[in-house]
Design a protein around this motif. Structure first.
Motif, PDB file in Angstrom:
ATOM      1  N   VAL A  51       0.730  -1.861   0.009  1.00 10.10           N
ATOM      2  CA  VAL A  51       0.196   0.051   0.218  1.00 10.10           C
ATOM      3  C   VAL A  51       1.115   1.187   0.218  1.00 10.10           C
ATOM      4  CG1 VAL A  51      -1.620   1.742   1.295  1.00 10.10           C
ATOM      5  CG2 VAL A  51      -1.627  -1.229   1.243  1.00 10.10           C
ATOM      6  N   PHE A  52       0.714   2.105  -0.711  1.00 14.86           N
ATOM      7  CA  PHE A  52       1.011   3.361  -1.111  1.00 14.86           C
ATOM      8  C   PHE A  52       0.195   4.542  -0.870  1.00 14.86           C
ATOM      9  CE2 PHE A  52       3.425   0.258  -3.726  1.00 14.86           C
ATOM     10  CZ  PHE A  52       4.818   0.425  -3.966  1.00 14.86           C
ATOM     11  N   GLU A  53       1.460   5.798  -0.085  1.00 12.54           N
ATOM     12  CA  GLU A  53       1.231   6.842   0.004  1.00 12.54           C
ATOM     13  C   GLU A  53       2.462   7.722  -0.322  1.00 12.54           C
ATOM     14  OE1 GLU A  53      -1.193   9.217   3.338  1.00 12.54           O
ATOM     15  OE2 GLU A  53      -0.949   7.153   4.092  1.00 12.54           O
ATOM     16  N   ASN A  54       1.488   8.836  -0.934  1.00 10.58           N
ATOM     17  CA  ASN A  54       3.118   9.815  -1.678  1.00 10.58           C
ATOM     18  C   ASN A  54       4.327   9.213  -2.285  1.00 10.58           C
ATOM     19  OD1 ASN A  54       1.317  11.767  -1.005  1.00 10.58           O
ATOM     20  ND2 ASN A  54       2.260  11.319   1.356  1.00 10.58           N
ATOM     21  N   LYS A  55       4.288   7.851  -2.904  1.00  7.45           N
ATOM     22  CA  LYS A  55       5.059   7.389  -3.067  1.00  7.45           C
ATOM     23  C   LYS A  55       6.149   6.710  -2.325  1.00  7.45           C
ATOM     24  CE  LYS A  55       5.745  10.044  -7.694  1.00  7.45           C
ATOM     25  NZ  LYS A  55       6.384  10.270  -8.167  1.00  7.45           N
ATOM     26  N   ALA A  56       5.330   6.200  -1.409  1.00  4.95           N
ATOM     27  CA  ALA A  56       5.880   5.380   0.027  1.00  4.95           C
ATOM     28  C   ALA A  56       5.519   3.967   0.556  1.00  4.95           C
ATOM     29  CB  ALA A  56       6.509   5.982   1.062  1.00  4.95           C
ATOM     30  N   ILE A  57       5.945   2.888   0.557  1.00  7.77           N
ATOM     31  CA  ILE A  57       5.396   1.444   0.709  1.00  7.77           C
ATOM     32  C   ILE A  57       4.659   2.465   2.383  1.00  7.77           C
ATOM     33  CG2 ILE A  57       5.266  -0.423   1.513  1.00  7.77           C
ATOM     34  CD1 ILE A  57       6.834  -0.874  -0.857  1.00  7.77           C
ATOM     35  N   THR A  58       3.879   1.957   3.316  1.00  7.42           N
ATOM     36  CA  THR A  58       2.518   2.380   4.223  1.00  7.42           C
ATOM     37  C   THR A  58       2.688   0.845   4.894  1.00  7.42           C
ATOM     38  OG1 THR A  58       0.582   3.027   3.694  1.00  7.42           O
ATOM     39  CG2 THR A  58       1.829   4.658   3.590  1.00  7.42           C
ATOM     40  N   GLU A  59       2.069   0.143   3.926  1.00  9.18           N
ATOM     41  CA  GLU A  59       1.779  -2.015   4.310  1.00  9.18           C
ATOM     42  C   GLU A  59       2.339  -2.437   3.597  1.00  9.18           C
ATOM     43  OE1 GLU A  59      -2.470  -2.085   5.690  1.00  9.18           O
ATOM     44  OE2 GLU A  59      -2.710   0.477   5.105  1.00  9.18           O
TER      45      GLU A  59
ATOM     46  N   TYR B  52      -1.920  -1.035  -4.238  1.00  8.73           N
ATOM     47  CA  TYR B  52      -2.520  -0.097  -3.409  1.00  8.73           C
ATOM     48  C   TYR B  52      -2.269   0.902  -2.942  1.00  8.73           C
ATOM     49  CZ  TYR B  52      -5.529  -4.637  -4.421  1.00  8.73           C
ATOM     50  OH  TYR B  52      -6.388  -5.785  -4.643  1.00  8.73           O
ATOM     51  N   THR B  53      -2.898   1.979  -3.892  1.00 13.87           N
ATOM     52  CA  THR B  53      -3.317   3.394  -2.668  1.00 13.87           C
ATOM     53  C   THR B  53      -3.913   3.082  -1.873  1.00 13.87           C
ATOM     54  OG1 THR B  53      -5.179   4.301  -3.768  1.00 13.87           O
ATOM     55  CG2 THR B  53      -3.772   4.560  -4.962  1.00 13.87           C
ATOM     56  N   LYS B  54      -4.028   4.433  -0.773  1.00 15.51           N
ATOM     57  CA  LYS B  54      -4.083   3.974   0.757  1.00 15.51           C
ATOM     58  C   LYS B  54      -5.779   3.338   1.105  1.00 15.51           C
ATOM     59  CE  LYS B  54      -4.431   9.037   1.676  1.00 15.51           C
ATOM     60  NZ  LYS B  54      -5.321   9.205   2.397  1.00 15.51           N
ATOM     61  N   ASP B  55      -6.515   4.057  -0.060  1.00 22.58           N
ATOM     62  CA  ASP B  55      -8.118   3.543  -0.852  1.00 22.58           C
ATOM     63  C   ASP B  55      -8.157   3.282  -1.314  1.00 22.58           C
ATOM     64  OD1 ASP B  55      -8.479   6.283   0.350  1.00 22.58           O
ATOM     65  OD2 ASP B  55      -7.789   7.523  -0.781  1.00 22.58           O
ATOM     66  N   TYR B  56      -7.314   1.648  -1.343  1.00 25.29           N
ATOM     67  CA  TYR B  56      -7.060   0.563  -2.394  1.00 25.29           C
ATOM     68  C   TYR B  56      -7.535   0.928  -4.020  1.00 25.29           C
ATOM     69  CZ  TYR B  56      -5.819  -1.262   2.062  1.00 25.29           C
ATOM     70  OH  TYR B  56      -5.406  -1.701   3.471  1.00 25.29           O
ATOM     71  N   GLU B  57      -7.085   1.814  -4.442  1.00 24.33           N
ATOM     72  CA  GLU B  57      -7.044   1.661  -5.462  1.00 24.33           C
ATOM     73  C   GLU B  57      -5.652   0.997  -6.687  1.00 24.33           C
ATOM     74  OE1 GLU B  57      -7.909   6.062  -7.009  1.00 24.33           O
ATOM     75  OE2 GLU B  57      -8.694   6.231  -5.477  1.00 24.33           O
ATOM     76  N   LEU B  58      -6.192   0.217  -7.322  1.00 25.35           N
ATOM     77  CA  LEU B  58      -5.543  -1.185  -7.690  1.00 25.35           C
ATOM     78  C   LEU B  58      -4.072  -0.155  -8.728  1.00 25.35           C
ATOM     79  CD1 LEU B  58      -4.185  -3.240  -8.221  1.00 25.35           C
ATOM     80  CD2 LEU B  58      -5.359  -4.356  -9.978  1.00 25.35           C
TER      81      LEU B  58
END
Length: 154
Positions: free
Chosen positions: A68-76, A138-144
């Motif tokens: 899971v990515f947020e701002n191009k960084a893996i958060t999960e 995925y994005t943090k909103d779970y968009e692939l």
């Protein structure tokens, strides 16, 4: 990295899914592995805890990584081991604390709202007995954002 297991149970041309209350999305029954468990033990235990059904001879169908990515960084990041079974013992629970359990006909699975990657997993499992390997972003909103599957699926 979190490890999770789940199992696709197919019976009488239907599949057992769980509708999660958070997003209203459907998912494959399963959950987090416990320390020291084998992936098959985890899949069987988690499935039983959510459904009250005992899986008979579940077989590994897929191994996946999720990022899971947020701002191009893996958060999960986690790994998921998906099993498939066509046989079980027991009676489906009337109350599941994780969501609503539902038998859905195989031809309706792709109509269900769920994580996009799960549609790819279902399509493969319903069409092939070959083990599927994959990676999903995925994005943090779970968009692939991206996926890689081996073997590739249509």
């Amino acid at each position: 990295m979190q490890r999770v297991t789940n199992c696709i149970l197919i019976n009488n041309k239907k599949v057992l899914v769980i509708k999660k209350p958070r997003r209203g999305w459907y998912a494959i029954p399963g959950g987090k592995m416990e320390q020291g468990e084998s992936i098959k033990e985890s899949a069987t235990r988690e499935f039983y805890e959510e459904t009250a059904l005992t899986l008979i001879n579940p077989n590994l169908a897929g191994v996946f990584t999720f990022s899971v990515f947020e701002n191009k960084a893996i958060t999960e990041e986690w790994m998921m081991f998906t099993f498939v079974s066509r046989y079980f013992n027991g009676e489906l629970t009337k109350h599941c604390k994780e969501g609503e359990l539902e038998w859905v006909s195989l031809d309706r699975v792709n109509e269900l709202p769920m994580a996009e990657g799960d549609h790819h997993i279902f399509n493969h499992v319903l069409a092939s007995s070959e083990t599927l390997y994959g990676s999903f972003a995925y994005t943090k909103d779970y968009e692939l954002l991206d996926l890689r599957l081996d073997p590739a699926t249509p």
